[in-house]
Design an enzyme around this catalytic site. Structure first.
Site, PDB file in Angstrom:
ATOM      1  N   ASP A 158      34.290  15.573  -4.918  1.00  0.00           N
ATOM      2  CA  ASP A 158      34.960  16.299  -5.993  1.00  0.00           C
ATOM      3  C   ASP A 158      33.987  17.257  -6.695  1.00  0.00           C
ATOM      4  O   ASP A 158      33.990  17.389  -7.915  1.00  0.00           O
ATOM      5  CB  ASP A 158      35.571  15.329  -7.008  1.00  0.00           C
ATOM      6  CG  ASP A 158      36.597  16.006  -7.906  1.00  0.00           C
ATOM      7  OD1 ASP A 158      37.029  17.129  -7.573  1.00  0.00           O
ATOM      8  OD2 ASP A 158      36.943  15.438  -8.959  1.00  0.00           O
ATOM      9  N   SER A 179      36.307  17.632 -17.858  1.00  0.00           N
ATOM     10  CA  SER A 179      36.029  17.527 -16.435  1.00  0.00           C
ATOM     11  C   SER A 179      35.133  18.665 -15.961  1.00  0.00           C
ATOM     12  O   SER A 179      35.438  19.838 -16.152  1.00  0.00           O
ATOM     13  CB  SER A 179      37.343  17.564 -15.660  1.00  0.00           C
ATOM     14  OG  SER A 179      37.153  17.151 -14.341  1.00  0.00           O
ATOM     15  N   HIS A 182      38.522  19.456  -8.502  1.00  0.00           N
ATOM     16  CA  HIS A 182      39.899  19.395  -9.007  1.00  0.00           C
ATOM     17  C   HIS A 182      40.138  20.355 -10.172  1.00  0.00           C
ATOM     18  O   HIS A 182      41.282  20.594 -10.542  1.00  0.00           O
ATOM     19  CB  HIS A 182      40.286  17.957  -9.378  1.00  0.00           C
ATOM     20  CG  HIS A 182      39.643  17.417 -10.617  1.00  0.00           C
ATOM     21  ND1 HIS A 182      38.573  16.561 -10.585  1.00  0.00           N
ATOM     22  CD2 HIS A 182      39.933  17.583 -11.918  1.00  0.00           C
ATOM     23  CE1 HIS A 182      38.232  16.227 -11.815  1.00  0.00           C
ATOM     24  NE2 HIS A 182      39.046  16.838 -12.644  1.00  0.00           N
TER      25      HIS A 182
END
Length: 554
Positions: A205, A287, A168
């Site tokens: 992910d 992230s 992402h």
């Protein structure tokens, strides 16, 4: 002649004059006092400004020393291999925003601030994906179609420039730049080095990107996440809010944490995401950064946070390093993709214990749908079968089944043990490619049409009203025999077990429900403390398969 009024005015005049005289006298006295106080204060202040400080000792900065805390050593060891990632998404012509839905995670993909209005719910708060990009749209575009920039982190695992991060972080990016810890923060090269995507896996992910390296780059050391224990110290390193090389400390709060709900079709969207939970501060921009143990080894990749404020609230989630390693090895392979095995079925991730008692099993899963072209269908597996073993090994639950099957090579065979109507059986099933069978299981997801509501039996016992299946729903689902739930009373038995409005009931306790009469006949026989299990179907699409909900009547 003086009137009473004139006498009163004459009396008031001296009173007012007296009051004015008194007021002026008080003001004069106060003014004098203020002036005297000011003079005295000045005299005292002047003396305080020139004290004798000859006996004061100057402060001395001591020599730098290393404390016993090992955090700093780990940060120095791992920090050079942690990178800052920034991406650009160029303006694109607007598209129908309804066409985009949550990716494999169910909650929010990519940008925590974006998304359609119907996705702004508690689950979005629970699974805030963090780009560190306020104001981006769900379709990957900035406001008014402007260029969008996003920030994230990553870590180098190969000195030739291979970097692991979250999918992402780089998803839908037109340009990707990587800034190393040794790169300048300002100047012409501050933006970073251009990077290319090697491969991505949306199910976990995980993404692998690469930059050109003129010389060998520093790398992290990957650890074994199975060895991480609840209570172990860990460090989260990354670029929260673009602040590179930020280190926060915490502990492993939990392991094997699943943070997604099954989709309406019954297919879990997080079958391959079992996270390490940590209370180390993780914020937007972290992230893709590493979660490091006290040996300086990466045991996870920071992926998500639970937050209601867009900041850390002590609940963060990291993808375990063992999953990362397996996915990475496939992404750097010739095909640059992850291939997982599948037998072409779907099932509920969890069922009530009453379901097991009615269908006669303790461990296993009940098949909801069977893909016609899948290996299970070709081997004779049917909806309603209870799969209990793989190659003679008893399975614990759905996660156990998925983990075993997905790791097998496409084209290989497996022996499934199952129960059908309480009788055991076996089937030789050929493993297929999950990516090719998943679309068939997902089916169509069009809107439901409302049918007329009619009263029915069972409202007092179950808390529901049912009706015949409307022709429009029967045509859409291919189910014409059964009843459809028209209402569910809050707090009732049906509400407690999750029997929802719109569900089509085709069986109760293994007895077929063909119409309202058969439904009332079955329900009339139910009594307190009975186990009750419903076989239900989705009214939204054809071939939705069987789902099982049940419980014990109060």
């Amino acid at each position: 002649m003086d009137t009473p009024t004139s006498k009163l005015k004459s009396w008031l005049h001296p009173v007012r004059s007296h009051r004015l005289t008194t007021t002026f006298a008080l003001l004069a006295t106060l003014s004098a006092g203020i002036l005297v106080g000011s003079v005295i204060t000045r005299g005292v202040s002047g003396k305080e400004q020139t004290p004798d400080s000859s006996d004061a000792k100057p402060l001395v900065i001591p020599a730098a020393k290393t404390l016993s805390n090992g955090f700093s050593q780990i940060a120095k060891q791992v920090g050079p291999a942690v990178v800052n990632i920034n991406t650009e998404s160029l303006p694109k012509q607007s598209q129908d925003r309804r066409g985009r839905h949550g990716t494999q995670r169910g909650p929010v993909p990519g940008n925590p601030d974006g998304g359609d209005d119907d996705q702004q719910n508690d689950m979005q708060d629970f699974f805030n994906r963090f780009f560190g990009n306020p104001g981006g749209g769900d379709d990957g575009e900035g406001p008014m179609g402007a260029e969008r920039r996003a920030l994230g982190s990553g870590f180098i695992v190969d000195p030739r420039g291979y970097i692991i991060t979250n999918n992402h972080v780089v998803d839908k990016a037109d340009k990707i730049y990587v800034r190393l810890a040794s790169d300048p923060d300002n100047g012409p090269d501050a933006e970073g080095r251009p990077a290319t995507v090697v491969g991505v896996d949306k199910d976990t992910d995980i993404a692998v990107i690469k930059i050109d390296a003129e010389k060998p780059l520093p790398t992290v050391k990957l650890g074994n996440s199975d060895g991480a224990q609840v209570g172990d110290w860990v460090l989260a390193i990354g670029s929260p809010f673009g602040l590179s090389q930020t280190v926060s400390a915490g502990i492993v709060s939990a392991k094997n944490r699943s943070i997604d709900e099954p989709s309406p079709s019954g297919i879990s969207q997080s079958q391959f995401q079992k996270f390490i939970q940590t209370d180390a501060a993780i914020n937007p921009g972290n992230s893709g950064g590493p979660l490091v143990d006290m040996d300086g080894e990466v045991v996870g990749m920071n992926t998500a946070i639970y937050t209601q404020s867009m900041g850390s609230q002590g609940v963060g989630f990291a993808m375990p390093s063992n999953i990362i390693a397996n996915v990475y090895n496939m992404l750097i392979g010739p095909e640059h993709k992850v291939v997982r095995g599948s037998i072409g079925i779907s099932f509920q991730s969890s069922t009530s214990s009453a379901v097991g008692r009615i269908y006669g099993f303790k461990n296993g899963i009940i098949v909801s749908t069977v893909t016609p072209s899948g290996g299970a269908a070709k081997a004779g597996i049917k909806p309603g079968d209870v799969i209990v073993s793989i190659d003679g090994r008893q399975i614990k639950d759905g996660d156990d089944l998925v983990g075993d099957i997905s790791a097998r090579k496409v084209g290989s065979t497996v022996k499934l043990g199952y129960l059908r109507d309480g009788k055991p059986g076996t089937a030789e099933v050929t493993i297929g490619d999950r990516a090719k069978t998943y679309a068939d299981l997902a089916g169509d997801n069009s809107d439901n049409e409302n049918g007329p509501q009619e009263s029915d039996a069972g409202q007092s016992k179950l808390g529901i009203t049912v009706s015949v299946i409307p022709p429009s729903v029967a045509q859409k689902t291919g189910i014409s025999r059964g009843v459809i739930v028209m209402s569910v009373r809050p707090g009732s038995f049906a509400d407690e077990i999750g029997l929802a409005k719109g569900a089509i009931i085709s069986e109760i306790n293994k007895k077929p429900v063909t119409d309202e009469a058969s439904y009332r006949a079955i329900v009339s026989q139910l009594k307190s403390k009975d186990d009750v299990v419903f076989v239900i179907h989705s009214p939204l699409r054809k071939d939705s398969g069987n789902s099982y909900v049940g419980g014990t009547l109060p």
